[in-house]
Write a protein that holds these residues in place. Structure first.
Motif, PDB file in Angstrom:
ATOM      1  N   TYR A  20       0.747  -1.094   0.045  1.00 26.48           N
ATOM      2  CA  TYR A  20      -0.025   0.064  -0.211  1.00 26.48           C
ATOM      3  C   TYR A  20       0.939   1.012  -0.124  1.00 26.48           C
ATOM      4  O   TYR A  20       0.367   2.275  -0.573  1.00 26.48           O
ATOM      5  N   GLU A  21       2.214   1.232   0.641  1.00 31.96           N
ATOM      6  CA  GLU A  21       2.686   2.364   0.711  1.00 31.96           C
ATOM      7  C   GLU A  21       3.334   2.521  -0.661  1.00 31.96           C
ATOM      8  O   GLU A  21       3.548   3.776  -1.293  1.00 31.96           O
ATOM      9  N   ARG A  22       3.912   1.483  -1.334  1.00 31.75           N
ATOM     10  CA  ARG A  22       4.332   1.436  -2.788  1.00 31.75           C
ATOM     11  C   ARG A  22       3.300   2.367  -3.573  1.00 31.75           C
ATOM     12  O   ARG A  22       3.577   2.984  -4.566  1.00 31.75           O
ATOM     13  N   ALA A  23       1.967   1.669  -3.437  1.00 32.55           N
ATOM     14  CA  ALA A  23       0.987   2.247  -4.116  1.00 32.55           C
ATOM     15  C   ALA A  23       0.790   3.768  -4.059  1.00 32.55           C
ATOM     16  O   ALA A  23       0.523   4.627  -4.960  1.00 32.55           O
ATOM     17  N   GLN A  24       0.850   4.070  -2.916  1.00 30.25           N
ATOM     18  CA  GLN A  24       0.771   5.663  -2.468  1.00 30.25           C
ATOM     19  C   GLN A  24       1.807   6.199  -3.228  1.00 30.25           C
ATOM     20  O   GLN A  24       1.669   7.521  -3.626  1.00 30.25           O
ATOM     21  N   ARG A  25       3.051   5.853  -2.996  1.00 30.12           N
ATOM     22  CA  ARG A  25       4.183   6.555  -3.719  1.00 30.12           C
ATOM     23  C   ARG A  25       4.101   6.707  -5.139  1.00 30.12           C
ATOM     24  O   ARG A  25       4.530   7.689  -5.651  1.00 30.12           O
ATOM     25  N   ALA A  26       3.641   5.606  -5.654  1.00 31.18           N
ATOM     26  CA  ALA A  26       3.388   5.650  -7.295  1.00 31.18           C
ATOM     27  C   ALA A  26       2.313   6.544  -7.693  1.00 31.18           C
ATOM     28  O   ALA A  26       2.560   7.218  -8.744  1.00 31.18           O
ATOM     29  N   ALA A  27       1.294   6.669  -6.867  1.00 29.83           N
ATOM     30  CA  ALA A  27       0.162   7.663  -7.353  1.00 29.83           C
ATOM     31  C   ALA A  27       0.495   9.056  -6.961  1.00 29.83           C
ATOM     32  O   ALA A  27       0.327   9.759  -7.813  1.00 29.83           O
ATOM     33  N   GLY A  82      -5.681   2.963  -0.529  1.00 25.39           N
ATOM     34  CA  GLY A  82      -5.091   2.226  -1.639  1.00 25.39           C
ATOM     35  C   GLY A  82      -6.086   1.993  -2.790  1.00 25.39           C
ATOM     36  O   GLY A  82      -5.425   2.170  -4.051  1.00 25.39           O
ATOM     37  N   GLN A  83      -7.244   2.138  -2.720  1.00 22.97           N
ATOM     38  CA  GLN A  83      -8.073   2.034  -3.846  1.00 22.97           C
ATOM     39  C   GLN A  83      -7.785   3.201  -4.676  1.00 22.97           C
ATOM     40  O   GLN A  83      -7.924   3.386  -5.842  1.00 22.97           O
ATOM     41  N   ASN A  84      -8.111   4.317  -3.675  1.00 19.97           N
ATOM     42  CA  ASN A  84      -7.842   5.674  -4.684  1.00 19.97           C
ATOM     43  C   ASN A  84      -6.505   5.654  -5.211  1.00 19.97           C
ATOM     44  O   ASN A  84      -6.423   6.086  -6.471  1.00 19.97           O
ATOM     45  N   HIS A  85      -5.599   5.281  -4.759  1.00 18.49           N
ATOM     46  CA  HIS A  85      -4.116   5.442  -5.288  1.00 18.49           C
ATOM     47  C   HIS A  85      -4.205   4.647  -6.512  1.00 18.49           C
ATOM     48  O   HIS A  85      -3.666   4.910  -7.742  1.00 18.49           O
ATOM     49  N   LEU A  86      -4.803   3.248  -6.505  1.00 13.64           N
ATOM     50  CA  LEU A  86      -4.732   2.336  -7.474  1.00 13.64           C
ATOM     51  C   LEU A  86      -5.553   3.111  -8.659  1.00 13.64           C
ATOM     52  O   LEU A  86      -5.010   2.779  -9.872  1.00 13.64           O
ATOM     53  N   ALA A  87      -6.576   3.711  -8.357  1.00 11.22           N
ATOM     54  CA  ALA A  87      -7.398   4.247  -9.447  1.00 11.22           C
ATOM     55  C   ALA A  87      -6.585   5.251 -10.157  1.00 11.22           C
ATOM     56  O   ALA A  87      -6.634   5.415 -11.366  1.00 11.22           O
ATOM     57  N   THR A  88      -5.711   6.043  -9.400  1.00 16.39           N
ATOM     58  CA  THR A  88      -4.924   6.929 -10.161  1.00 16.39           C
ATOM     59  C   THR A  88      -3.954   6.486 -10.952  1.00 16.39           C
ATOM     60  O   THR A  88      -3.447   6.866 -12.014  1.00 16.39           O
ATOM     61  N   ILE A  89      -3.202   5.311 -10.426  1.00 10.10           N
ATOM     62  CA  ILE A  89      -2.139   4.619 -11.168  1.00 10.10           C
ATOM     63  C   ILE A  89      -2.573   4.058 -12.360  1.00 10.10           C
ATOM     64  O   ILE A  89      -1.947   4.147 -13.551  1.00 10.10           O
ATOM     65  N   ARG A  90      -3.699   3.400 -12.466  1.00  7.53           N
ATOM     66  CA  ARG A  90      -4.355   2.904 -13.422  1.00  7.53           C
ATOM     67  C   ARG A  90      -4.351   3.754 -14.640  1.00  7.53           C
ATOM     68  O   ARG A  90      -4.229   3.586 -15.717  1.00  7.53           O
ATOM     69  N   GLN A  91      -4.892   5.076 -14.315  1.00  5.92           N
ATOM     70  CA  GLN A  91      -4.774   5.977 -15.500  1.00  5.92           C
ATOM     71  C   GLN A  91      -3.447   6.255 -16.247  1.00  5.92           C
ATOM     72  O   GLN A  91      -3.576   6.331 -17.370  1.00  5.92           O
ATOM     73  N   TYR A  92      -2.386   6.225 -15.416  1.00  9.71           N
ATOM     74  CA  TYR A  92      -1.072   6.345 -16.188  1.00  9.71           C
ATOM     75  C   TYR A  92      -0.155   5.343 -16.428  1.00  9.71           C
ATOM     76  O   TYR A  92       0.589   5.200 -17.569  1.00  9.71           O
ATOM     77  N   ARG A  93      -0.022   4.347 -15.564  1.00  9.11           N
ATOM     78  CA  ARG A  93       0.478   3.076 -15.815  1.00  9.11           C
ATOM     79  C   ARG A  93      -0.322   2.048 -15.443  1.00  9.11           C
ATOM     80  O   ARG A  93      -0.171   1.398 -14.552  1.00  9.11           O
ATOM     81  N   PRO A  94      -1.311   1.591 -16.425  1.00 10.83           N
ATOM     82  CA  PRO A  94      -1.945   0.462 -16.157  1.00 10.83           C
ATOM     83  C   PRO A  94      -1.339  -1.084 -15.629  1.00 10.83           C
ATOM     84  O   PRO A  94      -1.751  -1.596 -14.785  1.00 10.83           O
ATOM     85  N   SER A  95      -0.133  -1.058 -16.205  1.00 10.99           N
ATOM     86  CA  SER A  95       0.476  -2.498 -16.051  1.00 10.99           C
ATOM     87  C   SER A  95       1.112  -2.336 -14.733  1.00 10.99           C
ATOM     88  O   SER A  95       1.123  -3.445 -13.881  1.00 10.99           O
ATOM     89  N   PHE A  96       1.457  -1.495 -14.241  1.00 11.21           N
ATOM     90  CA  PHE A  96       2.122  -1.249 -12.858  1.00 11.21           C
ATOM     91  C   PHE A  96       1.032  -1.544 -11.966  1.00 11.21           C
ATOM     92  O   PHE A  96       1.122  -2.087 -10.713  1.00 11.21           O
ATOM     93  N   ALA A  97      -0.142  -0.789 -12.082  1.00  5.96           N
ATOM     94  CA  ALA A  97      -1.369  -0.895 -11.205  1.00  5.96           C
ATOM     95  C   ALA A  97      -1.715  -2.554 -11.339  1.00  5.96           C
ATOM     96  O   ALA A  97      -2.135  -2.949 -10.085  1.00  5.96           O
TER      97      ALA A  97
END
Lengths: 247, 611
Positions: free
Chosen positions: B487-494, B525-540
């Protein structure tokens, strides 16, 4: 009629054969506890414990269960049942002792002024290197002293000790070296097996150096030392007081 | 074998090799020597100091042994500080006159019948000396309060080295012997002997009094028993007392081969080997110093060598093969002394064969280890460093708890479990906000847990906690720690580079009460994943995969609270997962913004990085 004496002898002889000579009144006591501190005399201030129980501590445990001026205990053997482990502690204590002279004076004057010890002024922090998780079996016997009355007998005191040890009775709680480390005790009945020894196989032979044997209270509180050798986890304790002085 | 007996035995070895001063003599530091003419007139003052460094350094010389002097006035024979010898001192000097008078009296009494030139000169000097003469040449003001000794003009050696002076000193010692308190059984040797009233002072313990502290002393009422005074509480013969004191002082010399340069906690550690041959003993001592004390080995080849040797010893390699010239069965003693006001206490005392110590140290280095290694690990960090980085406030050596350091040292050298308080100290640091991504904490925690769970602390078990990430491990604390890291990584990525992540805010509470804290983290974490999915879907997708894997093992209900051991697992799981590189099936590694700040092997992937 002629055969009567022979019959009598036939009856008497077997009986005599089964009557045994009175055994030395020896007992075996299993003691154990969480912590122990058999303080070395030379490291008395910053306490360091001996590796195993001293005979004087063993005697103290026996005396707290049963003792009268009629008997003296003699420790014969100490069995070490658990591995020797140490732990370090620091405790706040005081550096002054209550003075008997001051107390006597206070009693005469009927006042307690000046008798108190203020901790803040006398505080001493003392480190201690204690033993952790110990268990021993003490083998000992007692002998009658000159203070024994005419009706006292070895069998009576032996029975008293065994009964008290079985029931967990004691005059004061036995301790492992110092009073704050209370000891649990249980009698090992005659003929029963000793508790199992958990000492590592390679640590059962050891030269433990010169260890305090006991203090001769009759002769000016003179301490005596003996060379403690552990064989198979057992330390044989010589008789006390030593019959010939150490040279 | 007890401390005093082992030291006394060591003294005999040292005496055979001639490394200690004989009985009645000791080493003292001197800077000045007064040269006397035959009629006792001071002719010259020699400066014996070494002037090489920034400040002049005093040198050690063998002189008649110093008298034990705490508050009283007791002059030394043939040497002393200027307050006694010359009657002058730099300070207020309330009793300088008495001290000088004592010196004069003692010397006049002792030197009365001698006709040796040197002693006569000294007697004349002592008779005719007036403290005001100090202001004239050849005396210098910088001499004040330093130790001063004497030399006869024209002599090569010092006054106390003259044959007549030696005889005088030895005779005085024998006279003192016969005046002792009592005879009794000595607890060091077991024989009846003259008992010592006061034991020698030990110098060189870090943090102790500079004038020396006593290992065996009974200076207060509460320390005595049965109405006995001073040395009668621990009957030791005078000879044995002097011997063990000399041996211990010799071991404690600064920069000597028998002593660790830096104390472990507050304990000064000395060690010595018991062997008939000096060469074998010295080799064993060097080896112990090498293993126990070295930090920042200058030569990286040397560091790698040490690590390799430790690994070999841990697997059971024979010591004699690795280090030729060492006898593996040499008995080695390790003593830890810590100061306590005017006394010295024994923090730990261990004896064993060199081989046993080697195996235990090697085992310790194997157990106290985590993958990936933290930066600056240096292959075999000393116990001080391990503790300072894992349990001390601000990582400072001085903030390591002395009790903890002593206990850890003892468990390392005796091969037993590490103290539980190590676990709680490390977790307390993490809870106080120290960086949980720093591997020193995780390594310490892992060491405690691993040894705690073993049947025999010295023998590794196959199913124990691994050094690196174990994706199969289903311990709840471990999984929660991994989850937290993801979850921390997700936050950082977002959010990109942020100064505060969920670690700073939620680490302590998530490890202690996961059921109340993790729902918050999951929502975020779900919010961050949504953000990541927009820019880097494979990472998400990769993050989702991790989350599913861990949630699958955890089960639906999170624990309400975690005990100390599970919190330890949490910290380790967090560290392991944090350092993991997320890669997809083709092996391409994806990198987020913060990766691996403090791990040792941290290559930064430029290639294959999708942004």
């Amino acid at each position: 009629m002629r055969s009567l004496p022979m019959i009598v002898e036939d009856l008497v002889l077997p009986v005599r054969a089964t009557v045994q000579t009175p055994a030395r009144p020896s007992v075996r006591l299993h003691v154990w506890g969480d912590r122990a501190c058999f303080t070395r005399p030379e490291m008395k201030v910053e306490r360091v414990s001996y590796d195993v129980m001293t005979p004087s501590a063993a005697r103290g445990i026996l005396e707290s269960i049963h003792w009268k001026p009629a008997i003296t205990w003699h420790v014969d053997r100490i069995h070490v049942l658990k591995p020797i482990r140490f732990q370090s502690l620091r405790r706040n204590e005081v550096g002054a002792k209550a003075s008997t002279a001051l107390a006597a004076g206070g009693m005469k004057r009927c006042t307690t002024d000046g008798l108190g010890i203020a901790v803040e002024e006398n505080r001493q922090q003392r480190a201690g290197l204690l033993l952790v998780d110990v268990a021993y079996v003490i083998e000992a016997h007692f002998s009658m002293t000159h203070k024994a009355g005419p009706e006292e007998s070895q069998a009576k005191h032996l029975a008293m000790f065994k009964r008290r040890a079985e029931h967990g009775q004691c005059f004061h709680r036995p301790c492992l070296g110092t009073r704050e480390f209370a000891a649990e005790f249980a009698l090992v009945p005659d003929g029963a097996d000793l508790p199992p020894c958990a000492l590592e196989k390679d640590k059962r032979e050891a030269d433990l150096g010169w260890m305090l044997h006991d203090i001769d209270f009759a002769k000016g509180n003179q301490p005596h030392f003996f060379r403690a050798m552990m064989h198979g986890g057992v330390i044989d304790v010589p008789p006390f007081p030593p019959l010939e002085a150490m040279r | 074998m007890t401390v005093l007996q082992a030291l006394e035995r060591h003294y005999h070895r040292l005496d055979e090799r001639g490394e200690v001063s004989p009985q009645g003599w000791g080493l003292q530091k001197f800077g000045w020597c007064v040269v006397l003419s035959r009629s006792g007139v001071p002719v010259e003052v020699q400066d014996l100091r070494e002037h090489q460094g920034r400040a002049p350094k005093l040198q050690s010389y063998a002189v008649p042994a110093a008298v034990t002097r705490t508050n009283g006035i007791a002059p030394n024979m043939l040497w002393d500080k200027t307050a006694y010898t010359l009657g002058r001192t730099a300070g207020k000097g309330r009793r300088v006159a008495q001290e000088h008078a004592a010196f004069v009296c003692a010397h006049l009494a002792q030197l009365a019948e001698h006709d040796d030139e040197g002693l006569v000169a000294l007697r004349c000097f002592v008779e005719g000396w007036n403290p005001e003469h100090f202001d004239r040449a050849p005396f210098r003001q910088e001499m004040l309060d330093a130790n001063v000794m004497f030399r006869l003009e024209g002599d090569v050696g010092f006054l106390h080295e003259r044959a007549a002076a030696r005889a005088l000193v030895d005779a005085a010692r024998i006279a003192v012997d016969e005046q002792s308190i009592a005879r009794g059984q000595c607890l060091v040797a077991g024989r009846e002997a003259q008992l010592a009233r006061l034991h020698p002072l030990i110098k060189g313990v870090e943090g102790g009094q500079a004038s020396g502290a006593a290992l065996v002393s009974f200076n207060l009422d509460a320390f005595t028993s049965l109405g006995k005074e001073q040395g009668a509480n621990a009957p030791t013969s005078q000879r044995a007392a002097l011997r063990y004191g000399a041996a211990l002082n010799h071991l404690l010399r600064r920069d000597g081969p028998n002593r660790l340069r830096r104390p472990v906690g507050d304990a000064t550690v000395v060690f010595w080997a018991q062997s008939a041959e000096a060469r074998v003993a010295a080799a064993a001592e060097r080896l112990m110093a090498h293993w126990l004390g070295e930090d920042k080995l200058v030569d990286p080849a040397q560091a790698a060598n040490l690590r390799r040797q430790m690994a070999q010893v841990a697997t059971g390699c024979d010591l004699a093969e690795l280090y030729p010239g060492i006898a593996p069965g040499t008995q080695v003693h390790v003593l830890g002394l810590s100061p306590n006001a005017a006394r010295i206490s024994v923090r730990f005392w261990m004896s064993g064969s060199l081989e046993a110590f080697a195996r235990r140290l090697a085992r310790h280095h194997q157990d106290w280890r985590i993958e990936p290694l933290p930066a600056n690990w240096d292959d075999a960090p000393s116990i001080n460093r391990l503790l300072a980085n894992a349990t001390a406030f601000q990582g400072d050596d001085r903030n390591v708890s002395p009790l903890l350091a002593g206990e850890v040292m003892r468990s390392v050298l005796s091969g037993t479990r590490y103290p539980q308080i190590l676990l709680s100290s490390a977790l307390m640091r993490l809870r106080a906000g120290d960086n949980a991504g720093d591997g020193w904490y995780a390594a310490a925690i892992r060491a405690v847990l691993v040894r705690m769970r073993r049947h025999d602390p010295e023998v590794a078990e196959p199913a124990e906690m691994p050094v690196g990430l174990d994706t199969e491990r289903a311990v709840p604390g471990y999984l929660l720690g991994r989850l937290f890291a993801v979850y921390e990584r997700a936050q950082r990525a977002a959010r990109g580079r942020v100064s505060i992540t969920i670690r700073d805010t939620y680490f302590a509470s998530a490890s202690a009460t996961p059921a109340s804290v993790f729902p918050v983290l999951v929502r975020g974490g779900q919010n961050h994943l949504a953000t990541i999915r927009q820019y880097r879907p494979s990472f998400a997708g990769l993050i989702m995969r991790e989350l599913e894997e861990i949630h699958g093992k955890l089960g639906p209900l999170l624990p309400r609270w975690l005990g100390l051991v599970q919190q330890g697992e949490f910290a380790i799981g967090y560290y392991h997962q944090r350092a993991r590189k997320l890669g997809d099936e083709t092996g391409k590694i994806f990198v987020s913004d913060d990766d691996a700040e403090k791990t040792q092997a941290a290559p930064y992937f430029d290639a294959g990085c999708e942004r």
